[in-house]
Motif scaffolding. Sequence first.
Motif, mmCIF file in Angstrom:
data_model
loop_
_atom_site.group_PDB
_atom_site.id
_atom_site.type_symbol
_atom_site.label_atom_id
_atom_site.label_comp_id
_atom_site.label_asym_id
_atom_site.label_seq_id
_atom_site.Cartn_x
_atom_site.Cartn_y
_atom_site.Cartn_z
ATOM 1 N N HIS A 165 1.574 -1.199 -0.210
ATOM 2 C CA HIS A 165 0.451 0.354 0.089
ATOM 3 C C HIS A 165 0.963 1.207 -0.068
ATOM 4 O O HIS A 165 0.890 2.481 0.921
ATOM 5 N N PRO A 166 1.662 1.524 -1.231
ATOM 6 C CA PRO A 166 2.547 2.599 -1.108
ATOM 7 C C PRO A 166 2.478 3.623 -1.151
ATOM 8 O O PRO A 166 2.737 5.200 -0.856
ATOM 9 N N GLN A 167 0.387 3.749 -1.007
ATOM 10 C CA GLN A 167 -0.041 5.486 -1.570
ATOM 11 C C GLN A 167 -0.398 5.565 -0.202
ATOM 12 O O GLN A 167 -0.723 6.840 -0.303
ATOM 13 N N ASP A 168 -0.651 4.992 0.445
ATOM 14 C CA ASP A 168 -2.044 5.066 1.675
ATOM 15 C C ASP A 168 -0.774 6.199 2.882
ATOM 16 O O ASP A 168 -0.249 6.287 2.914
ATOM 17 N N SER A 169 -1.625 6.747 3.508
ATOM 18 C CA SER A 169 -1.438 7.320 4.999
ATOM 19 C C SER A 169 -1.917 7.262 5.800
ATOM 20 O O SER A 169 -3.479 7.076 5.742
ATOM 21 N N ILE A 214 0.477 11.937 7.573
ATOM 22 C CA ILE A 214 1.657 11.206 6.901
ATOM 23 C C ILE A 214 1.344 10.117 6.120
ATOM 24 O O ILE A 214 1.042 9.517 6.208
ATOM 25 N N PRO A 215 2.175 9.477 5.508
ATOM 26 C CA PRO A 215 2.998 8.874 4.556
ATOM 27 C C PRO A 215 3.097 7.727 5.426
ATOM 28 O O PRO A 215 3.587 7.596 6.533
ATOM 29 N N ILE A 216 2.869 6.347 4.996
ATOM 30 C CA ILE A 216 2.474 5.084 5.552
ATOM 31 C C ILE A 216 4.031 4.668 4.942
ATOM 32 O O ILE A 216 4.439 4.275 3.966
ATOM 33 N N THR A 217 4.928 4.844 5.652
ATOM 34 C CA THR A 217 6.046 3.841 4.634
ATOM 35 C C THR A 217 6.698 2.885 5.879
ATOM 36 O O THR A 217 6.661 2.326 7.382
ATOM 37 N N ALA A 218 7.303 2.203 5.229
ATOM 38 C CA ALA A 218 7.647 0.353 5.906
ATOM 39 C C ALA A 218 8.918 0.727 6.931
ATOM 40 O O ALA A 218 9.005 0.401 8.020
ATOM 41 N N VAL A 254 -5.728 5.709 4.296
ATOM 42 C CA VAL A 254 -6.608 6.502 3.765
ATOM 43 C C VAL A 254 -5.958 5.628 2.509
ATOM 44 O O VAL A 254 -4.855 5.807 2.339
ATOM 45 N N SER A 255 -6.311 4.921 1.323
ATOM 46 C CA SER A 255 -5.417 4.792 -0.201
ATOM 47 C C SER A 255 -6.350 5.622 -0.947
ATOM 48 O O SER A 255 -7.661 5.936 -1.054
ATOM 49 N N PRO A 256 -5.505 6.005 -1.503
ATOM 50 C CA PRO A 256 -6.043 7.144 -2.593
ATOM 51 C C PRO A 256 -6.804 6.010 -3.837
ATOM 52 O O PRO A 256 -6.850 4.693 -3.477
#
Length: 160
Positions: free
Chosen positions: A79-83, A124-128, A158-160
Amino acid sequence: MLSTLNLRAALCAALVLSSTAAFATDPANGTLTPTSGPLTFSGGPYFVSDPTAGCEDPPGACDEFLLTVDLPAGYAASHPQDSLLIELTWNPQETDLDLKLLNEDGSERGSSGSGPGTPERISIPITAEEFATAKNLRVVVIPFAAGGATASARITLVSP
């Protein structure tokens, strides 16, 4: 006469001390997961302003919500675009509340300080790197211009 003055002084002191006491968020904490759905909390009423946003002068003016974000392994990669989105609204709109997001160590992760009547938002972005394990955060509501405001917050993935 002296005892009446002492009684009045004691009552005034009690009133001042009680007006600076913090009103805890309801609920006080929550865990956000991909399946938990949005989290919500409320706070206030806020009668003591803290225009410095330091939450120390006056003591107890701010509220905190303890947030745990617990995502499964690989979530950020898939989910690289999630925040993470935190939104704060309040009434009456003529007052002004601000919002901070703090890491567990107290360092600031994000903030929002819009003017009166404008909802506060932190994304804020969800990062690994940051969310590889459960992450504990503190959401802080700051009564910049209190005026008896009551707050409502919503925390979502949030997912785009």
